[in-house]
Design a protein around this motif. Structure first.
Motif, short mmCIF file in Angstrom:
data_model
loop_
_atom_site.label_atom_id
_atom_site.label_comp_id
_atom_site.label_asym_id
_atom_site.label_seq_id
_atom_site.Cartn_x
_atom_site.Cartn_y
_atom_site.Cartn_z
N GLY A 264 42.66 16.85 30.65
CA GLY A 264 43.38 16.07 31.65
C GLY A 264 43.64 14.68 31.10
N PRO B 95 33.29 10.37 31.23
CA PRO B 95 32.36 9.26 31.48
C PRO B 95 31.82 9.24 32.90
CG PRO B 95 34.56 8.42 30.87
CD PRO B 95 34.66 9.92 30.94
N GLU B 96 32.55 9.91 33.83
CA GLU B 96 32.16 9.88 35.26
C GLU B 96 31.79 11.27 35.75
OE1 GLU B 96 32.21 7.08 36.98
OE2 GLU B 96 33.17 5.88 35.41
P1 OAD Z 1 42.87 12.20 36.68
O1 OAD Z 1 43.46 10.84 36.53
O2 OAD Z 1 42.77 12.76 38.04
O3 OAD Z 1 41.40 12.18 36.06
C1 OAD Z 1 41.15 11.59 34.82
C2 OAD Z 1 39.71 11.86 34.45
O4 OAD Z 1 39.52 11.37 33.14
C3 OAD Z 1 38.68 11.19 35.35
O5 OAD Z 1 37.70 12.17 35.71
C4 OAD Z 1 38.07 10.11 34.45
O6 OAD Z 1 36.68 9.89 34.73
C5 OAD Z 1 38.25 10.72 33.09
N1 OAD Z 1 38.35 9.75 31.98
C6 OAD Z 1 38.80 8.49 32.00
N2 OAD Z 1 38.74 7.95 30.78
C7 OAD Z 1 38.25 8.90 29.95
C8 OAD Z 1 37.96 8.95 28.56
N3 OAD Z 1 38.19 7.92 27.76
N4 OAD Z 1 37.47 10.11 28.06
C9 OAD Z 1 37.24 11.17 28.86
N5 OAD Z 1 37.48 11.17 30.18
C10 OAD Z 1 37.98 10.06 30.72
O7 OAD Z 1 43.69 13.12 35.69
P2 OAD Z 1 43.86 14.72 35.70
O8 OAD Z 1 42.58 15.39 36.03
O9 OAD Z 1 44.54 15.06 34.45
O10 OAD Z 1 49.61 16.19 37.81
O11 OAD Z 1 44.86 14.89 36.90
C11 OAD Z 1 45.36 16.15 37.17
C12 OAD Z 1 46.81 16.06 37.56
O12 OAD Z 1 46.96 15.12 38.63
C13 OAD Z 1 47.73 15.52 36.49
O13 OAD Z 1 48.14 16.50 35.56
C14 OAD Z 1 48.89 15.04 37.30
C15 OAD Z 1 48.16 14.33 38.40
O14 OAD Z 1 48.87 14.23 39.59
C16 OAD Z 1 50.92 16.30 37.61
O15 OAD Z 1 51.57 15.48 37.00
C17 OAD Z 1 51.50 17.54 38.24
#
Ligand code: OAD
Length: 243
Positions: A20, A214-215
């Motif tokens: 993600g 990280p969370e």
């Molecule tokens: P989110 O923004 O919901 O979640 C991002 C995740 O990445 C969170 O759990 C953070 O804790 C984690 N994170 C942040 N920095 C990080 C790092 N450096 N390394 C590892 N993890 C880290 O993003 P998605 O889960 O991708 O949909 O969201 C899912 C969908 O919601 C996306 O594809 C998009 C959005 O609406 C569409 O565009 C259809």
């Protein structure tokens, strides 16, 4: 902690990475949701900017917002997590619409984009036209373009809220997650369905599930191991000896 996981990975025949927005966070691409409240969806309304209704209401606004995100992507570079995936034999199932896995060198046939690609456009009408984004336009103020085939508006080739995921990508992700021995979950909040369901699918099919974030999050309970830390720091270490 890392050594037994790395051993498990090196003996696994099939490994899938389900990613993600956190995978690309250290490349400078903002996530959608985060604890600090500066994810995209706390600053912008997804129904205005990422839904068919929003585009119908104000196509110029939506096109300009995607132009801003495309400019961000052009400035971004793959980070060590993308590069570690490129140097491995892992298949990537991603919710990310960026092209950083491709630019890191992961072969196209090892990447499944569940939510489409921001660097492509498609016709908003019914003609089926699809084309790579025009990078020249990113230097201009023109964001909204017409379809060269039928004259309707072009729109980014991404999945918006309320739309179905691409059938072929869903089927291939389903097969990979059922068959994989190890699923590495990287940087997802796990709250957007149906994509988030692949974690439970892999776990229920017998995969060992390793989560890098990280969370804490709602998918932690479906993961065998939850590694707290960033993708760029942990993924290269995890994949170092996986072959
Ligand atoms: P989110 O923004 O919901 O979640 C991002 C995740 O990445 C969170 O759990 C953070 O804790 C984690 N994170 C942040 N920095 C990080 C790092 N450096 N390394 C590892 N993890 C880290 O993003 P998605 O889960 O991708 O949909 O969201 C899912 C969908 O919601 C996306 O594809 C998009 C959005 O609406 C569409 O565009 C259809």
């Amino acid at each position: 902690m890392m050594a037994p996981l790395a051993r498990r990975l090196s003996s696994a025949e099939r490994i899938v990475c389900f990613s993600g927005a956190g995978l690309s966070a250290e490349s400078g691409i903002p996530t959608f949701r985060d604890g600090a409240g500066d994810g995209l969806w706390s600053r912008f309304d997804p129904m205005e900017l990422a839904s068919p209704g929003g585009f119908q209401k104000d196509p110029e606004l939506v096109a300009s917002w995607y132009q801003w995100r495309r400019r961000q992507l052009l400035q971004a570079r793959p980070n060590p997590a993308h590069e570690a995936l490129a140097g491995s034999r892992v298949c990537c199932v991603t919710q990310n619409v960026d092209n950083l896995l491709e630019r890191a060198g992961v072969p196209q046939d090892r990447i499944i984009h569940l939510h489409g690609r921001i660097d492509h456009d498609r016709c908003n009408g019914r003609c089926g036209h699809h084309q790579p984004m025009d990078t020249g336009l990113l230097e201009t103020d023109v964001a909204l373009q017409s379809c060269p085939r039928c004259g309707d508006h072009l729109r980014p080739a991404v999945v918006w809220f309320g739309e179905s995921l691409p059938e072929a990508a869903l089927m291939e992700a389903d097969r990979l997650c059922r068959e994989t021995e190890v699923l590495i979950v990287v940087g997802t909040s796990g709250v957007v369905w149906p994509a988030a369901g692949f974690i439970e699918l892999a776990s229920g099919s017998g995969a060992h599930v390793i989560n890098i974030n990280p969370e804490p999050g709602p998918m932690d309970e479906h993961c065998d191991v939850n590694l707290r830390g960033s993708a760029a720091r942990l993924l290269p270490r995890l994949l170092a000896d996986s072959g």
